[in-house]
Design a protein around this motif. Structure first.
Motif, PDB file in Angstrom:
ATOM      1  N   ASP A 145       0.856  -1.191   0.000  1.00 36.67           N
ATOM      2  CA  ASP A 145       0.000   0.000   0.000  1.00 36.67           C
ATOM      3  C   ASP A 145       0.891   1.240   0.000  1.00 36.67           C
ATOM      4  O   ASP A 145       1.136   1.869   1.032  1.00 36.67           O
ATOM      5  N   HIS A 146       1.362   1.624  -1.179  1.00 32.47           N
ATOM      6  CA  HIS A 146       2.327   2.715  -1.283  1.00 32.47           C
ATOM      7  C   HIS A 146       1.704   4.073  -0.984  1.00 32.47           C
ATOM      8  O   HIS A 146       2.387   4.975  -0.500  1.00 32.47           O
ATOM      9  N   THR A 147       0.417   4.214  -1.265  1.00 30.01           N
ATOM     10  CA  THR A 147      -0.263   5.465  -0.933  1.00 30.01           C
ATOM     11  C   THR A 147      -0.292   5.671   0.579  1.00 30.01           C
ATOM     12  O   THR A 147      -0.030   6.778   1.073  1.00 30.01           O
ATOM     13  N   ALA A 148      -0.586   4.609   1.323  1.00 28.95           N
ATOM     14  CA  ALA A 148      -0.618   4.710   2.777  1.00 28.95           C
ATOM     15  C   ALA A 148       0.778   4.970   3.339  1.00 28.95           C
ATOM     16  O   ALA A 148       0.932   5.706   4.318  1.00 28.95           O
ATOM     17  N   VAL A 149       1.807   4.383   2.733  1.00 29.73           N
ATOM     18  CA  VAL A 149       3.187   4.649   3.167  1.00 29.73           C
ATOM     19  C   VAL A 149       3.483   6.136   3.054  1.00 29.73           C
ATOM     20  O   VAL A 149       3.984   6.766   3.992  1.00 29.73           O
ATOM     21  N   ARG A 150       3.181   6.702   1.896  1.00 28.28           N
ATOM     22  CA  ARG A 150       3.468   8.116   1.651  1.00 28.28           C
ATOM     23  C   ARG A 150       2.682   9.014   2.613  1.00 28.28           C
ATOM     24  O   ARG A 150       3.227   9.952   3.198  1.00 28.28           O
ATOM     25  N   ARG A 151       1.411   8.701   2.786  1.00 23.88           N
ATOM     26  CA  ARG A 151       0.560   9.512   3.674  1.00 23.88           C
ATOM     27  C   ARG A 151       1.044   9.437   5.121  1.00 23.88           C
ATOM     28  O   ARG A 151       1.090  10.455   5.828  1.00 23.88           O
ATOM     29  N   THR A 152       1.423   8.249   5.578  1.00 29.13           N
ATOM     30  CA  THR A 152       1.849   8.079   6.969  1.00 29.13           C
ATOM     31  C   THR A 152       3.194   8.745   7.210  1.00 29.13           C
ATOM     32  O   THR A 152       3.424   9.337   8.273  1.00 29.13           O
ATOM     33  N   LEU A 153       4.089   8.677   6.235  1.00 29.13           N
ATOM     34  CA  LEU A 153       5.364   9.374   6.391  1.00 29.13           C
ATOM     35  C   LEU A 153       5.146  10.883   6.460  1.00 29.13           C
ATOM     36  O   LEU A 153       5.802  11.574   7.244  1.00 29.13           O
ATOM     37  N   GLU A 154       4.230  11.395   5.647  1.00 26.98           N
ATOM     38  CA  GLU A 154       3.912  12.828   5.700  1.00 26.98           C
ATOM     39  C   GLU A 154       3.490  13.223   7.119  1.00 26.98           C
ATOM     40  O   GLU A 154       3.937  14.249   7.650  1.00 26.98           O
ATOM     41  N   LYS A 155       2.659  12.410   7.730  1.00 27.41           N
ATOM     42  CA  LYS A 155       2.184  12.726   9.086  1.00 27.41           C
ATOM     43  C   LYS A 155       3.331  12.663  10.087  1.00 27.41           C
ATOM     44  O   LYS A 155       3.419  13.501  10.996  1.00 27.41           O
ATOM     45  N   LEU A 156       4.202  11.683   9.930  1.00 26.16           N
ATOM     46  CA  LEU A 156       5.350  11.568  10.837  1.00 26.16           C
ATOM     47  C   LEU A 156       6.254  12.792  10.727  1.00 26.16           C
ATOM     48  O   LEU A 156       6.686  13.353  11.742  1.00 26.16           O
ATOM     49  N   LEU A 157       6.533  13.209   9.509  1.00 27.35           N
ATOM     50  CA  LEU A 157       7.439  14.334   9.314  1.00 27.35           C
ATOM     51  C   LEU A 157       6.838  15.655   9.774  1.00 27.35           C
ATOM     52  O   LEU A 157       7.570  16.622  10.006  1.00 27.35           O
ATOM     53  N   ALA A 158       5.518  15.693   9.915  1.00 26.06           N
ATOM     54  CA  ALA A 158       4.859  16.921  10.362  1.00 26.06           C
ATOM     55  C   ALA A 158       4.841  17.059  11.879  1.00 26.06           C
ATOM     56  O   ALA A 158       4.476  18.111  12.402  1.00 26.06           O
ATOM     57  N   LEU A 159       5.248  15.989  12.602  1.00 24.51           N
ATOM     58  CA  LEU A 159       5.229  16.033  14.061  1.00 24.51           C
ATOM     59  C   LEU A 159       6.407  16.830  14.602  1.00 24.51           C
ATOM     60  O   LEU A 159       7.442  16.961  13.962  1.00 24.51           O
ATOM     61  N   ARG A 160       6.254  17.321  15.819  1.00 20.05           N
ATOM     62  CA  ARG A 160       7.368  17.964  16.523  1.00 20.05           C
ATOM     63  C   ARG A 160       8.119  16.886  17.299  1.00 20.05           C
ATOM     64  O   ARG A 160       7.697  16.481  18.383  1.00 20.05           O
ATOM     65  N   THR A 161       9.204  16.420  16.751  1.00 23.12           N
ATOM     66  CA  THR A 161      10.004  15.401  17.439  1.00 23.12           C
ATOM     67  C   THR A 161      11.237  16.052  18.035  1.00 23.12           C
ATOM     68  O   THR A 161      11.787  17.001  17.473  1.00 23.12           O
ATOM     69  N   GLY A 162      11.675  15.536  19.167  1.00 21.89           N
ATOM     70  CA  GLY A 162      12.812  16.117  19.867  1.00 21.89           C
ATOM     71  C   GLY A 162      14.142  15.694  19.298  1.00 21.89           C
ATOM     72  O   GLY A 162      14.238  14.843  18.405  1.00 21.89           O
ATOM     73  N   THR A 163      15.190  16.277  19.863  1.00 21.18           N
ATOM     74  CA  THR A 163      16.545  15.992  19.398  1.00 21.18           C
ATOM     75  C   THR A 163      16.881  14.518  19.531  1.00 21.18           C
ATOM     76  O   THR A 163      17.532  13.933  18.661  1.00 21.18           O
ATOM     77  N   ALA A 164      16.420  13.889  20.624  1.00 14.61           N
ATOM     78  CA  ALA A 164      16.782  12.496  20.890  1.00 14.61           C
ATOM     79  C   ALA A 164      16.224  11.545  19.841  1.00 14.61           C
ATOM     80  O   ALA A 164      16.774  10.465  19.621  1.00 14.61           O
ATOM     81  N   THR A 165      15.130  11.925  19.188  1.00  8.31           N
ATOM     82  CA  THR A 165      14.485  11.033  18.225  1.00  8.31           C
ATOM     83  C   THR A 165      14.690  11.462  16.779  1.00  8.31           C
ATOM     84  O   THR A 165      14.214  10.809  15.870  1.00  8.31           O
ATOM     85  N   ARG A 166      15.420  12.559  16.580  1.00  7.92           N
ATOM     86  CA  ARG A 166      15.598  13.079  15.224  1.00  7.92           C
ATOM     87  C   ARG A 166      16.243  12.057  14.302  1.00  7.92           C
ATOM     88  O   ARG A 166      15.844  11.874  13.154  1.00  7.92           O
ATOM     89  N   SER A 167      17.268  11.364  14.789  1.00 10.25           N
ATOM     90  CA  SER A 167      17.969  10.388  13.963  1.00 10.25           C
ATOM     91  C   SER A 167      17.044   9.280  13.496  1.00 10.25           C
ATOM     92  O   SER A 167      17.075   8.873  12.325  1.00 10.25           O
ATOM     93  N   ALA A 168      16.198   8.786  14.395  1.00  5.17           N
ATOM     94  CA  ALA A 168      15.308   7.685  14.039  1.00  5.17           C
ATOM     95  C   ALA A 168      14.267   8.118  13.015  1.00  5.17           C
ATOM     96  O   ALA A 168      13.904   7.343  12.118  1.00  5.17           O
ATOM     97  N   VAL A 169      13.778   9.346  13.117  1.00  3.35           N
ATOM     98  CA  VAL A 169      12.794   9.839  12.150  1.00  3.35           C
ATOM     99  C   VAL A 169      13.428   9.942  10.766  1.00  3.35           C
ATOM    100  O   VAL A 169      12.842   9.533   9.759  1.00  3.35           O
ATOM    101  N   MET A 170      14.636  10.481  10.699  1.00  3.42           N
ATOM    102  CA  MET A 170      15.305  10.596   9.409  1.00  3.42           C
ATOM    103  C   MET A 170      15.614   9.218   8.823  1.00  3.42           C
ATOM    104  O   MET A 170      15.525   9.012   7.603  1.00  3.42           O
ATOM    105  N   ALA A 171      15.976   8.269   9.674  1.00  2.00           N
ATOM    106  CA  ALA A 171      16.248   6.907   9.186  1.00  2.00           C
ATOM    107  C   ALA A 171      14.990   6.283   8.597  1.00  2.00           C
ATOM    108  O   ALA A 171      15.051   5.564   7.585  1.00  2.00           O
ATOM    109  N   GLN A 172      13.844   6.541   9.217  1.00  2.00           N
ATOM    110  CA  GLN A 172      12.593   6.007   8.684  1.00  2.00           C
ATOM    111  C   GLN A 172      12.270   6.632   7.332  1.00  2.00           C
ATOM    112  O   GLN A 172      11.847   5.953   6.395  1.00  2.00           O
ATOM    113  N   ALA A 173      12.493   7.938   7.219  1.00  2.00           N
ATOM    114  CA  ALA A 173      12.285   8.597   5.922  1.00  2.00           C
ATOM    115  C   ALA A 173      13.194   7.981   4.860  1.00  2.00           C
ATOM    116  O   ALA A 173      12.788   7.775   3.710  1.00  2.00           O
TER     117      ALA A 173
END
Length: 492
Positions: free
Chosen positions: A195-223
């Motif tokens: 489900d590539h549409t859902a992948v794209r939509r869910t990543l958009e939501k993740l990248l729109a969140l306010r994540t802290g410094t401690a989790t920045r690396s993990a968010v970028m790795a997921q992207a």
């Protein structure tokens, strides 16, 4: 340094401008230079070792446990000794306070992480019982237990059970739509289900969140994972480079460098891949995939003795079935049939252990049977897998199994699904292109066959010790492309 994944409302789905890519390539070189120097509660309680009476407190161990707890709660890789310390602490806690739902959830998540890092599927049944115990203890309280649902989603991804991962992930997201750790297993689940549409939509939501410094690396790795699957290799490498720079621990940094090594391997850049894998191993010798990646790269460089030693080291430390299969194929390419057979037998034993822990190994079994065993059995297994979770990996494997079983016409429909960007098959994969080219050759589609076989060797001229010679032979048999008139209406 660009930390746009952490800025609310910013999307990295669009292609990044060349200036960003150039700047990030420079950053990657600087980073590499720097690194080169350096279920009921009672059932679960039966699995928890009893505490020794009057055991003295050990304050020095508190820091590793605290660090591992932070890592597990934040969704980032944790060092194995610290994970073990955390698990011991949580086992003691649930024995002393068996109705502590949060402690059960943390224990379950830690079991999942240790099982993932060590490829020990025996951790997964313990994880499931702990996580389900947490849910049962929460009962119908308002808010539920997001941590337990999140842990079950991560467990399902580790077991390659993407329908279950989607179910648990969506439940967790409904309870906590702003909790970033809910998103990665859900993205993995959607990708596994195609489900590539859902992948794209869910990543958009993740990248729109306010994540802290401690989790920045993990968010970028997921992207980076999503970008790689869409064929955006430079964007994936840029994200992982920034993720490595932002990593908070050597273990996390090693994981990001391993990802960079894998990207370099996939594009055939052997020296870059080797630098990344070796840098990862210097930071954390227990990093999953780094030792096997080093072996794979050394083999492609012609350093065969070192490659075999690297594979053997990886398998002695964390025996994984795909690594045993790779080593077996390396031995086979060297004409060492007895050693190859021993590794294939080892792979089958590792598969049995993984299945006993609840891991879906049908994809790996299907791939093995298609190339080294019963192609019809591979087709049966992979058809069932496709019905359950129709991702790109399964499409490619099923297409190849159908080819090996003699049904090239149907095989092409799946090879097309795995490689056609319009159908979600955007990943630049040399094996996928090779499979499609061979199938097209058998169907006398010589133009497309030439194109895809050349593409496979252009993407990565070293992608397999067995398949690269076959690709070159197939291209040689096809000969040079004849001069053909341009289609009507096409200008020069």
């Amino acid at each position: 340094m660009d930390h746009r994944p952490c800025v609310p409302g910013t999307s990295l789905i669009a292609e990044q401008p060349p200036a960003h890519r150039r700047r990030r390539r420079v950053l990657r070189r600087v980073l590499l230079t720097a690194l080169a120097g350096g279920a009921v509660a009672g059932a679960v309680l039966m699995l928890v070792p009893r505490e020794q009476a009057h055991e003295p407190a050990r304050p020095p161990a508190e820091a590793p446990r605290t660090q591992a707890l932070t890592a597990v709660a934040s969704g980032v890789p944790a060092a194995l000794p610290r994970l073990t310390a955390l698990i011991e602490q949580q086992e003691q806690r649930v024995r002393a306070q068996p109705r502590d739902a949060r402690a059960w959830a943390v224990l379950g998540a830690a079991y999942v992480e240790r099982g993932r890092r060590t490829a020990d599927a025996a951790e997964y049944p313990k994880a499931e019982r702990a996580l389900r115990t947490s849910l049962e203890l929460r009962g119908k309280r308002i808010g539920g237990d997001t941590a337990a649902l999140e842990g079950l989603a991560a467990l399902a991804v580790a077991r390659r059970d993407f329908p279950a991962a989607k179910r648990y992930g969506e439940q967790a997201l409904k309870l906590a739509p702003k909790r970033w750790t809910v998103f990665p297993p859900l993205i993995d689940a959607y990708a596994g289900l195609g489900d590539h549409t859902a992948v794209r939509r869910t990543l958009e939501k993740l990248l729109a969140l306010r994540t802290g410094t401690a989790t920045r690396s993990a968010v970028m790795a997921q992207a980076a994972v999503v970008y790689r699957d869409r064929g955006w290799r430079e964007d994936a490498a840029a994200q992982l480079t920034d993720a490595a720079a932002a990593a908070g621990t050597p273990t996390e940094q090693a994981a990001r460098l391993t990802g960079l090594g894998q990207l370099a391997w996939e594009r055939g850049d052997l020296q870059d891949a080797l630098r990344h894998f070796e840098a990862a191993l210097r930071l954390d010798a227990t990093t999953p995939a780094a030792a096997a990646g080093r072996g794979r790269t050394l083999a492609a460089l012609g350093r065969t003795a070192q490659a075999l030693a690297a594979y053997r080291s990886a398998l002695s430390q964390d025996p994984r079935a795909p690594d045993a299969l790779e080593l077996g194929e390396l031995y086979e390419s060297l004409g060492m049939a007895r050693q190859a057979r021993a590794q294939y037998d080892r792979m089958e034993e590792l598969v049995r252990r993984a299945v006993a822990g609840g891991v879906d190994q049908e994809l790996l079994i299907g791939r093995f049977e298609a190339d080294h065993g019963d192609a019809q059995d591979a087709v049966r297994r992979l058809r069932a897998e496709w019905r359950r979770q129709p991702g790109a990996e399964v499409a490619d494997a099923l297409g190849w199994a159908l080819h090996r079983a003699g049904d090239d016409k149907e095989a092409l429909t799946y090879a097309d699904a795995a490689t056609d960007r319009a159908k979600g098959g955007g990943v630049l994969s040399a094996p996928y292109a090779f499979h499609r080219g061979v199938i097209e050759k058998e169907l006398a589609l010589y133009g497309p066959a030439r194109r895809h076989l050349r593409q496979a060797l252009r993407i990565n001229p070293y992608f397999s010790p067995l398949r690269v010679p076959a690709a070159r032979a197939a291209l040689g048999a096809l000969g040079d492309a004849p001069d053909e008139p341009l289609p009507t209406g096409t200008s020069r």
